[in-house]
Design a protein around this motif. Structure first.
Motif, PDB file in Angstrom:
ATOM      1  N   TYR A  86      24.157 -40.718  50.077  1.00 49.02           N
ATOM      2  CA  TYR A  86      23.856 -41.711  51.106  1.00 49.02           C
ATOM      3  C   TYR A  86      25.047 -41.835  52.052  1.00 49.02           C
ATOM      4  O   TYR A  86      26.202 -41.606  51.646  1.00 49.02           O
ATOM      5  CB  TYR A  86      23.569 -43.072  50.467  1.00 49.02           C
TER       6      TYR A  86
ATOM      7  N   GLN B 246      27.643 -39.952  46.757  1.00 49.08           N
ATOM      8  CA  GLN B 246      26.584 -39.869  45.763  1.00 49.08           C
ATOM      9  C   GLN B 246      26.493 -41.173  44.983  1.00 49.08           C
ATOM     10  O   GLN B 246      27.522 -41.773  44.646  1.00 49.08           O
ATOM     11  CB  GLN B 246      26.845 -38.713  44.817  1.00 49.08           C
TER      12      GLN B 246
ATOM     13  N   ASN C  45      20.130 -42.450  41.911  1.00 48.78           N
ATOM     14  CA  ASN C  45      19.264 -41.314  41.579  1.00 48.78           C
ATOM     15  C   ASN C  45      19.930 -39.967  41.843  1.00 48.78           C
ATOM     16  O   ASN C  45      19.244 -38.957  42.005  1.00 48.78           O
ATOM     17  CB  ASN C  45      17.964 -41.419  42.382  1.00 48.78           C
ATOM     18  N   ASP C  46      21.268 -39.949  41.906  1.00 45.49           N
ATOM     19  CA  ASP C  46      22.062 -38.744  42.173  1.00 45.49           C
ATOM     20  C   ASP C  46      21.953 -38.254  43.612  1.00 45.49           C
ATOM     21  O   ASP C  46      22.479 -37.190  43.939  1.00 45.49           O
ATOM     22  CB  ASP C  46      21.703 -37.603  41.207  1.00 45.49           C
ATOM     23  N   GLU C  47      21.272 -39.012  44.463  1.00 47.21           N
ATOM     24  CA  GLU C  47      21.189 -38.636  45.880  1.00 47.21           C
ATOM     25  C   GLU C  47      22.454 -39.059  46.619  1.00 47.21           C
ATOM     26  O   GLU C  47      23.229 -39.886  46.150  1.00 47.21           O
ATOM     27  CB  GLU C  47      19.964 -39.291  46.533  1.00 47.21           C
TER      28      GLU C  47
ATOM     29  N   LYS D 183      29.567 -39.245  53.283  1.00 40.35           N
ATOM     30  CA  LYS D 183      28.341 -39.311  52.482  1.00 40.35           C
ATOM     31  C   LYS D 183      28.759 -39.337  51.022  1.00 40.35           C
ATOM     32  O   LYS D 183      29.567 -38.522  50.585  1.00 40.35           O
ATOM     33  CB  LYS D 183      27.434 -38.105  52.757  1.00 40.35           C
TER      34      LYS D 183
END
Length: 216
Positions: free
Chosen positions: A151, A212, A147-149, A210
């Protein structure tokens, strides 16, 4: 499409394990906007696609192009082509039906597994491993969505390890904004092509802490 990691030893049929590599199409296309073409069958599903099943040595090198007398023969996999189109799509340009990609993978990598897997068995093994690992569902079960977030890399690894029982190696690439993206997932497999194992050796890491998970 990227080749496998390590140093190449041509015409050497012995190997210690496979890397089974799956690719996230959203990351491939984000990083290769002018070199990403959907297959002739249309846009693939938003799922990990097989990149390859690559024989490797425990010292990090790998055999390749082991048998030029046993080149790719489409007739050997005709009954698998429907599944291969869905599960092993080519995103390179120009748009294709996948045969060039599959031919490359068999000639370079598959011929080095002949003592364990013939051509049809090689492609069937990869399809079985994709079903067994079920990466997208495994990540979604852990709340990690394309979702383009962003993590935590360690959370992505942990989710896959909990879902499959084995620690993966994650390869990242960068989009045009320089974001580190989830690109490819490497799992290690024994020489039968059937069983996941702990990786004897891993490629060098290239991910940020992190990463994407881009949409597709």
């Amino acid at each position: 499409m990227l080749g496998c990691c390590g140093l190449c030893r041509s015409n050497d049929k012995d190997f210690d394990f496979f890397y089974f590599v799956q690719q996230w199409p959203g990351a491939y296309c984000d990083a290769n906007k002018h070199h990403c073409c959907y297959p002739k069958s249309g846009k693939p599903a938003a799922d990990f696609g097989i990149h390859g099943l690559w024989p490797n040595y425990e010292d990090g090198s790998y055999p390749s192009n082991c048998d030029t007398d046993n080149s790719f023969d489409e007739s050997e996999i005709q009954d698998l082509e429907g599944k291969l189109i869905r599960e092993w799509p080519s995103l390179s340009c120009p748009s294709s039906d996948g045969l060039k990609f599959w031919s490359h993978e068999w000639n370079k990598h598959g011929t080095c597994s002949e003592s364990f897997l013939n051509q049809r068995g090689y492609f069937q093994a990869a399809l079985n491993l994709k079903e067994k690992t079920n990466l997208l569902q495994t990540l979604r079960d852990a709340g990690i969505e394309p979702n383009d977030e962003f993590y935590n890399l360690e959370d992505v690894k942990q989710a896959i390890q909990e879902g499959t029982g084995y620690e993966p190696w994650i390869e990242c690439n960068q989009d045009e904004e320089g974001n580190s993206q989830l690109y490819q997932v490497y799992m290690c497999v024994d020489t039968s092509g059937k069983n996941l194992i702990q990786c004897p050796v891993r490629p060098r890491g290239n991910c940020a802490s992190k990463i994407q998970f881009p949409s597709f």
